[in-house]
Scaffold this motif. Structure first.
Motif, short mmCIF file in Angstrom:
data_model
loop_
_atom_site.label_atom_id
_atom_site.label_comp_id
_atom_site.label_asym_id
_atom_site.label_seq_id
_atom_site.Cartn_x
_atom_site.Cartn_y
_atom_site.Cartn_z
N ASP A 68 -62.38 -69.16 37.77
CA ASP A 68 -61.53 -68.34 38.62
C ASP A 68 -60.18 -69.00 38.82
O ASP A 68 -60.09 -70.18 39.15
N LYS A 69 -59.11 -68.23 38.60
CA LYS A 69 -57.78 -68.81 38.72
C LYS A 69 -57.04 -68.33 39.95
O LYS A 69 -55.96 -68.79 40.25
N THR A 78 -68.01 -71.16 39.11
CA THR A 78 -69.23 -70.34 39.13
C THR A 78 -69.09 -69.11 38.25
O THR A 78 -70.09 -68.57 37.78
N VAL A 79 -67.87 -68.65 38.05
CA VAL A 79 -67.71 -67.43 37.25
C VAL A 79 -67.41 -67.77 35.78
O VAL A 79 -67.12 -66.90 34.98
N ALA A 234 -62.03 -67.18 24.14
CA ALA A 234 -62.30 -68.00 25.31
C ALA A 234 -60.99 -68.54 25.86
O ALA A 234 -59.99 -68.59 25.15
N ASP A 235 -61.02 -68.93 27.09
CA ASP A 235 -59.82 -69.43 27.75
C ASP A 235 -59.54 -70.86 27.31
O ASP A 235 -60.46 -71.62 26.99
N LYS A 236 -58.27 -71.23 27.31
CA LYS A 236 -57.94 -72.58 26.82
C LYS A 236 -58.45 -73.68 27.74
O LYS A 236 -58.67 -74.79 27.32
N ASP A 237 -58.65 -73.35 29.01
CA ASP A 237 -59.12 -74.37 29.95
C ASP A 237 -60.63 -74.37 30.13
O ASP A 237 -61.16 -75.15 30.92
N THR A 238 -61.32 -73.50 29.41
CA THR A 238 -62.77 -73.49 29.49
C THR A 238 -63.31 -74.78 28.89
O THR A 238 -62.85 -75.20 27.84
#
Lengths: 272, 258
Positions: A68-69, A78-79, A234-238
């Protein structure tokens, strides 16, 4: 001395030229546009120098949600790592996205019920029709009938709320414990089976010439030959571990070739 | 909206002469509407399509030791990736505005006895500075010199229009996989705190440096020993940290186990 006459000028501006320009622009945007697909969550993909474009047809997109940002949640992670799948079929009619989705759903539900004989799920025709119209979804098989009964607005609302435990395709463990696949693996298996069936049918199509048959371009060839059948977004910060879980499941299902969605950057650009 | 004006200049008119009419159509509402539509289309379109990066992973079935191919020691290079964190968010470099990723690499087989000087070296993804490879790219390029030399020749041929783009792509692919040349074997090991971007950056470097043989593996205990040693020899740097974010492995829904 004569009086200075102030001429009364009309304030009308000729808008014709302006109108011409706007119509031109409008035509340009209308012709070039491809609409953004509805996705339950926004991810920012990392950038790479690869210039290969995401294929328009015959692609299965797996979206991995990011943390979550917005800062609204106490624990933003959690998400993270919730999975969503979207199917895009061929441009032509028989294997359009809607039909592909229908085939995938039938296959996946059959596979699921075979494995979970005690708790099978059954879908009505209306629910199946709803699935054919849904671009991206992420839920367990158990919750699928409920999700498909909802109206579009309700469905979007539920899918957009990542804190909901029903959102996201379960990917609990990646090992075939007692031979049972997890929900994500069932979908992957369904994708493979359907793709193979389509490929076999097309190969046997008598109207095709030998050359056309050799150069078939469908989901199966995209999956097996080019590795473009499955695209992971996918997100770069995942964290890598979250993405690794998805990779691992793909490997377990023998779908070793796939592609990762990235944005474009130049070679000279600093990466750090 | 639209008005018809009569021009009555002078007031002196011949009888029977037709009145001159000039027609003004006010296009303002039309422009307004067009602008709205343009805004709508501009907001709803995707002009730039995403790019993809191809990746092929090996099977994760158990492969017997005899079947495994061994890389030559002189060709092997291992990159251990790590991302720096600030709190629970990846640390952003103040100057570039990009996330800070570190690479700890060693060449050949890991020397866990620390008798030679083959320790870990820290590098970063810097990219090119003034068209010169920097950071990890410089090191990888150095390992893949033979392929890169040929690649540059091909690139020049393509730029001089001696070969087409298709030919260039084909030849570059053959060149990258040319077994007669000394090519490195790269093992990418993303550490537990690496972000997805770190991995993509590493794969990207493989593509940029025309490295055809690379694999992605998880770090082993040997790597941990090496990292520990690096920490000891470089006071003030901590690489082995607790997991910042744990993977969401939700407990299986009991209803599913029917």
């Amino acid at each position: 001395m004569g009086k200075v006459k102030i001429k009364r000028k009309s304030t009308l501006i000729d808008m014709t030229a302006m109108s011409d320009v706007t119509v031109l622009l409008l035509t340009f945007f209308m012709l070039t546009s491809t609409f953004l697909q509805k996705e339950p969550t926004i991810v920012y993909t990392p950038s790479s120098v690869s210039e290969e474009k995401v294929p328009m047809n015959n692609v299965v997109t797996v979206l991995v949600s990011s943390a979550d940002k917005s800062g609204k949640l106490e624990d933003p992670s959690t998400v993270e790592g919730k999975l969503f799948i979207s199917f895009t079929g061929d441009a032509d009619s028989t294997l359009s996205s809607e039909n592909i989705r229908g085939m995938m759903l039938d296959e996946a539900v059959a596979l699921y019920n075979e494995q979970h004989k005690n708790a099978p799920i059954a879908l009505t025709a209306a629910q199946k029709a709803a699935f054919r119209q849904t671009n991206m979804f992420g839920t367990s098989f158990q919750h699928l009938p409920d999700l498909l009964t909802m109206s579009v607005t309700e469905r979007d609302k539920e899918q957009g709320d990542l804190t909901n435990p029903n959102v996201g395709i379960p990917i609990n463990d990646n090992k075939n414990r007692d031979g049972r696949l997890n929900d994500f693996q069932i979908w992957l298996k369904a994708i493979y089976n359907v793709a193979q069936r389509i490929n076999n049918e097309q190969r046997e199509d008598p109207s095709l010439t030998e050359e056309q048959r050799a150069n078939l371009s469908n989901l199966y060839t995209a999956l097996m030959r080019k590795g473009q059948g499955i695209a992971i977004k996918a997100d770069k910060d995942t964290p890598f571990t979250t993405v690794q879980l998805v990779f691992d499941n793909l490997q377990t299902m023998k779908l070793n070739k796939f592609s990762l969605m990235t944005a474009l950057k130049s070679e000279d650009e600093p990466t750090q | 909206m639209a008005q018809i004006e009569q021009s009555d200049k002078g007031g002196k008119k011949k009888k029977g002469a037709q009145k001159k009419m000039s027609i003004h159509v006010d296009f303002t509402p039309m422009v307004d509407m067009n602008m709205l539509l343009i805004t709508f289309f501009m907001l709803c379109t995707t002009m730039i399509k995403s790019q993809t990066l191809q990746i092929v992973l090996p099977t994760n079935e158990n492969v017997k030791k005899e079947q495994q191919s061994q890389a030559k020691q002189s060709e092997a290079i291992t990159l251990i990736l790590d991302t720096e964190y600030e709190g629970d968010k990846p640390k952003i470099d103040g100057e570039t505005g990009k996330t800070v990723h570190n690479i700890y690499y060693y060449e050949g087989i890991a020397d866990t006895l620390f008798q030679t000087s083959k320790y870990l070296t820290k590098e970063q993804f810097i990219g090119n500075v003034n068209r010169e490879a920097q950071g990890i790219r410089k090191i990888l390029r150095g390992k893949n010199q033979q392929v890169m030399a040929q690649y540059e020749t091909l690139k020049n041929q393509w730029k001089n229009k001696e070969i087409t783009k298709e030919e260039f792509d084909k030849l570059a692919k053959q060149n990258a996989a040319d077994s007669l040349k000394t090519r490195p074997v790269v093992v990418i090991k993303p550490g537990p705190n690496t972000t997805y971007e770190g991995l993509i950056n590493a794969i990207d470097e493989m593509n940029i440096n025309q490295i055809s043989r690379y694999s992605i593996q998880l770090p082993t205990s040997v790597d941990t020993v090496l990292l520990k040693h690096y920490e000891q020899t470089h006071p003030g740097e901590t690489i082995i940290r607790p997991l910042v974010r744990k993977t969401n492995n939700e407990p299986a829904n009991p209803a599913q186990n029917g």
